[in-house]
Design an enzyme around this catalytic site. Structure first.
Site, PDB file in Angstrom:
ATOM      1  N   ARG A  92       0.852  -1.200   0.000  1.00  0.00           N
ATOM      2  CA  ARG A  92       0.000   0.000   0.000  1.00  0.00           C
ATOM      3  C   ARG A  92       0.883   1.243   0.000  1.00  0.00           C
ATOM      4  O   ARG A  92       1.795   1.374   0.813  1.00  0.00           O
ATOM      5  CB  ARG A  92      -0.920  -0.013   1.223  1.00  0.00           C
ATOM      6  CG  ARG A  92      -1.886   1.166   1.299  1.00  0.00           C
ATOM      7  CD  ARG A  92      -2.744   1.063   2.550  1.00  0.00           C
ATOM      8  NE  ARG A  92      -3.627  -0.088   2.496  1.00  0.00           N
ATOM      9  CZ  ARG A  92      -4.058  -0.757   3.573  1.00  0.00           C
ATOM     10  NH1 ARG A  92      -3.648  -0.399   4.780  1.00  0.00           N
ATOM     11  NH2 ARG A  92      -4.859  -1.785   3.441  1.00  0.00           N
TER      12      ARG A  92
ATOM     13  N   ARG B  39      -1.868   6.100  10.014  1.00  0.00           N
ATOM     14  CA  ARG B  39      -2.052   5.610   8.653  1.00  0.00           C
ATOM     15  C   ARG B  39      -2.066   6.775   7.660  1.00  0.00           C
ATOM     16  O   ARG B  39      -1.928   7.933   8.020  1.00  0.00           O
ATOM     17  CB  ARG B  39      -3.357   4.819   8.566  1.00  0.00           C
ATOM     18  CG  ARG B  39      -3.393   3.564   9.444  1.00  0.00           C
ATOM     19  CD  ARG B  39      -2.591   2.441   8.832  1.00  0.00           C
ATOM     20  NE  ARG B  39      -2.678   1.215   9.613  1.00  0.00           N
ATOM     21  CZ  ARG B  39      -3.568   0.234   9.413  1.00  0.00           C
ATOM     22  NH1 ARG B  39      -4.477   0.365   8.472  1.00  0.00           N
ATOM     23  NH2 ARG B  39      -3.557  -0.852  10.153  1.00  0.00           N
TER      24      ARG B  39
ATOM     25  N   LYS C 273      -4.015   1.006  14.961  1.00  0.00           N
ATOM     26  CA  LYS C 273      -3.932   1.988  13.887  1.00  0.00           C
ATOM     27  C   LYS C 273      -4.606   3.295  14.297  1.00  0.00           C
ATOM     28  O   LYS C 273      -5.528   3.310  15.117  1.00  0.00           O
ATOM     29  CB  LYS C 273      -4.572   1.435  12.609  1.00  0.00           C
ATOM     30  CG  LYS C 273      -6.039   1.036  12.762  1.00  0.00           C
ATOM     31  CD  LYS C 273      -6.513   0.315  11.520  1.00  0.00           C
ATOM     32  CE  LYS C 273      -7.920  -0.229  11.711  1.00  0.00           C
ATOM     33  NZ  LYS C 273      -8.364  -1.023  10.557  1.00  0.00           N
TER      34      LYS C 273
ATOM     35  N   LYS D 287      -6.089   6.899  12.430  1.00  0.00           N
ATOM     36  CA  LYS D 287      -6.432   7.476  11.137  1.00  0.00           C
ATOM     37  C   LYS D 287      -6.754   8.963  11.280  1.00  0.00           C
ATOM     38  O   LYS D 287      -7.530   9.357  12.149  1.00  0.00           O
ATOM     39  CB  LYS D 287      -7.616   6.734  10.519  1.00  0.00           C
ATOM     40  CG  LYS D 287      -7.307   5.263  10.244  1.00  0.00           C
ATOM     41  CD  LYS D 287      -8.474   4.534   9.611  1.00  0.00           C
ATOM     42  CE  LYS D 287      -8.104   3.094   9.264  1.00  0.00           C
ATOM     43  NZ  LYS D 287      -9.218   2.364   8.619  1.00  0.00           N
TER      44      LYS D 287
ATOM     45  N   CYS E 215     -14.851  -3.137  -0.398  1.00  0.00           N
ATOM     46  CA  CYS E 215     -13.470  -3.508  -0.087  1.00  0.00           C
ATOM     47  C   CYS E 215     -13.029  -4.613  -1.049  1.00  0.00           C
ATOM     48  O   CYS E 215     -13.809  -5.135  -1.834  1.00  0.00           O
ATOM     49  CB  CYS E 215     -13.359  -3.977   1.360  1.00  0.00           C
ATOM     50  SG  CYS E 215     -14.106  -5.598   1.667  1.00  0.00           S
TER      51      CYS E 215
ATOM     52  N   CYS F 296      -7.786 -11.029   0.509  1.00  0.00           N
ATOM     53  CA  CYS F 296      -7.801 -10.624   1.914  1.00  0.00           C
ATOM     54  C   CYS F 296      -8.030 -11.829   2.819  1.00  0.00           C
ATOM     55  O   CYS F 296      -9.012 -12.564   2.665  1.00  0.00           O
ATOM     56  CB  CYS F 296      -8.879  -9.575   2.168  1.00  0.00           C
ATOM     57  SG  CYS F 296      -8.959  -9.046   3.902  1.00  0.00           S
TER      58      CYS F 296
ATOM     59  N   CYS G  37     -16.087  -8.638   5.489  1.00  0.00           N
ATOM     60  CA  CYS G  37     -16.029  -9.002   6.901  1.00  0.00           C
ATOM     61  C   CYS G  37     -16.508  -7.800   7.706  1.00  0.00           C
ATOM     62  O   CYS G  37     -16.792  -6.737   7.139  1.00  0.00           O
ATOM     63  CB  CYS G  37     -14.607  -9.416   7.292  1.00  0.00           C
ATOM     64  SG  CYS G  37     -13.471  -8.027   7.546  1.00  0.00           S
TER      65      CYS G  37
ATOM     66  N   CYS H 241     -13.693  -1.736   6.228  1.00  0.00           N
ATOM     67  CA  CYS H 241     -12.748  -0.938   5.443  1.00  0.00           C
ATOM     68  C   CYS H 241     -13.433  -0.003   4.455  1.00  0.00           C
ATOM     69  O   CYS H 241     -12.897   1.056   4.134  1.00  0.00           O
ATOM     70  CB  CYS H 241     -11.782  -1.861   4.705  1.00  0.00           C
ATOM     71  SG  CYS H 241     -10.640  -2.734   5.796  1.00  0.00           S
TER      72      CYS H 241
END
Length: 574
Positions: free
Chosen positions: A85, A154, A218, A220, A439, A445, A484, A488
């Site tokens: 990424r 991130r 994480k 953001k 996503c 994934c 899931c 995301c």
């Protein structure tokens, strides 16, 4: 930067760190044994716990789940590959950078690029032996993958609004500064990927802010310019809402504690919308980043990772306590929040002219996938445009792409290339399709339990047929799907949200806010396509018949009692 004398809450002594915290603490500032693992030729994977450390370097180890069972039958290891990424603050890049991404994708990533929901790019299916080539190729055009994943800050988002170009440019510059300021300072990245010699820091610790254990999870950050909430600012751990008068930036309202992730069957995990706590002048952005992040660094849960996001810290400590802790670390008091207004969180598709007279074309990229498809050579078309374009590109938070800063005399040339490669047809479709987002999910994934990117276009087509019957094809409705519950694609603030539970089975959520201001509510659990379309058919029919003038679909779903209104994240699972 905030000193490290308060790195951990006293309720969490260092000898009670969770396994991931211990791993970070012993990783030699994210070096681990990654370099040695890259040289291991007997496996396409990275051995041991280094796979977790590599996330801090912007890399996820994955495998092709479409062929996992077949390889197991053949007694072969899974088809391990990596997702890389890119760190791309605000989603802005030059044509030269686009051409390098295109080159790397064709050489090492299966001739495909993916625009993400956080305004950047992902390479998929990269072999371990090609990781250095990808990362060094990015360096050639001043790009990297630092901190694109992992327990750190991130990729920083920023509003894409070409009609406010001067204001956008100023906000983007601050987003870029925040990204460069907040990434880890360890030399591990340069040593492992660029082959540089290890040198000690000139003075003080190698990580003056993050220490040895970085963030609990994480973190953001995003910058948004009202009235378009394109970055979904309420889904950010730290959001800066621009306050401007007559196009002149004065400062930002600060919002804290947003986050989408949750776990099915775990009622103590939930999505949360960020809370606005005050206003700061524009020259205090970096200080505010340090203050807010350091509170989470010092008090976030370092034992239970499922409860380690900033939203849980805020709800556990209380919003007033958290605000006071942030103000204690600032050199100035927060001012009262200033008025602002959002009207949508979508993109304006097609042509727009900025205040400086330059043209901008927003191209819809379905679920962010850039490849050469049977019906349209998207990868080739964008390469041709990048070779001719003298402006910039901008990735939107909705997985679309703006060909930006086009000189008026160059517009016919861009239009000709769009037509030659049949790209303008990608902007056609219903209001639902224009506001759809998914996503990646299967097959790459490892967390996905159901399809998302590969299935949502088909499901949207079936919902479009229902909308057409009721004369609602043009109605803008946000729909988002993930494979899931981690969220995301930010499904929990969509008017229609779907999260995967098992192959072909999804939770269905209704009632999110049109501009991201409200969480939705689950109305069907573990449901198949027939049940989903059946319920949506009823809601759409009633919406067409009984809606108020200008009433949004999510608002109607609540008013008509198809979904209960969720006023606070902690009650999302009630």
């Amino acid at each position: 930067m905030m000193p490290l004398d308060r790195r951990h809450d006293l309720s969490q002594p260092l000898d009670r760190l969770g396994p991931d915290e211990t791993l970070k603490d012993r990783s030699d500032q994210l070096r681990g044994t990654i370099a040695a693992g890259l040289e291991e030729e007997l496996t396409a994977a990275v051995p041991g716990d280094d796979v977790k450390l590599m996330k801090f370097h912007g890399l996820y180890q994955q495998d092709d789940r479409d062929i996992r069972d077949e390889r197991r039958r053949q007694k072969l290891e899974p088809a391990y590959r990596f997702m890389a990424r890119v760190r791309l603050p605000g989603g802005v890049l030059s044509p030269g950078q686009w051409l390098k991404l295109d080159e790397l994708a064709r050489a090492h990533a299966g001739e495909t690029l993916r625009l993400t929901t956080r305004q950047t790019f992902q390479f998929h299916r990269v072999h371990k032996r090609n990781l250095r080539a990808v990362i060094q190729g990015l360096r050639d055009v001043v790009l990297d993958t630092k901190a694109a994943c992992g327990d750190d800050s991130r990729g920083v988002m920023a509003s894409i609004n070409p009609e406010l170009s001067a204001l956008h440019a100023e906000v983007y510059a601050l987003a870029k500064q925040a990204s460069d300021h907040a990434i880890p300072k360890t030399g591990a990245y340069r040593e492992i990927w660029y082959g540089e010699e290890r040198t000690g820091p000139s003075a003080g610790p190698e990580e003056p802010f993050y220490g040895r254990t970085y963030m609990p999870r994480k973190f953001k950050i995003g910058f948004v310019i009202p009235p378009i909430n394109d970055i979904d600012v309420y889904a950010q751990d730290l959001g800066f809402i621009a306050i401007a008068t007559k196009g002149r930036l004065e400062g930002f309202n600060v919002a804290i504690g947003g986050g989408m992730g949750r776990t099915d069957q775990a009622p103590d995990t939930y999505p949360r919308l960020a809370s606005v706590i005050g206003f700061i002048p524009k020259d205090k952005v970096l200080e505010a980043c340090d203050a807010v992040m350091s509170v989470q660094r010092d008090y976030g849960d370092r034992v239970d990772r499922s409860h380690a996001r900033f939203k849980y810290t805020i709800d556990n400590k209380g919003l007033d306590w958290t605000k006071a802790a942030i103000e204690d670390r600032l050199s100035f008091p927060l001012e009262p929040a200033r008025p602002y207004r959002f009207v949508s969180n979508g993109d304006k598709i097609g042509w727009a002219r900025g205040e400086n007279g330059r043209e901008h074309f927003t191209l819809r990229v379905e679920n962010g996938r850039v490849s050469n498809f049977e019906h349209v050579a998207l990868l080739d078309g964008l390469r041709a445009i990048a070779r001719a374009h003298s402006g910039m590109f901008r990735v939107t938070p909705n997985q679309n792409l703006i060909i930006a800063d086009i000189e008026p005399q160059d517009r016919p040339m861009i239009e000709s290339l769009l037509k030659e490669y049949r790209l303008t047809g990608l902007n056609e479709g219903s209001g639902l399709r224009r506001n759809a987002m998914a996503c990646v999910a299967l097959p790459t994934c490892g967390l996905a339990m159901a399809e998302s990117e590969r299935y949502l276009p088909t499901l949207v087509g079936k919902i479009e047929a229902i909308l057409a019957v009721h004369g609602l094809s043009g109605e803008p409705i946000t729909i988002r799907m993930t494979g899931c519950p981690n969220g995301c694609a930010r499904p929990y603030i969509a008017e229609i949200g779907l999260t995967g539970r098992a192959p072909g089975k999804y939770n269905l959520y209704l009632g999110g806010g049109f501009h991201g201001q409200r969480l939705n509510k689950m109305v069907l659990e573990n449901a198949g396509e027939q049940a989903i379309l059946g319920l949506l058919g009823k809601v759409i029919a009633d919406f067409a018949r009984d809606r108020f003038p200008d009433e949004r679909f999510g608002d109607f779903a609540i008013r008509a009692r198809y979904a209960a209104e969720v006023k606070e994240g902690r009650h999302f699972n009630d």
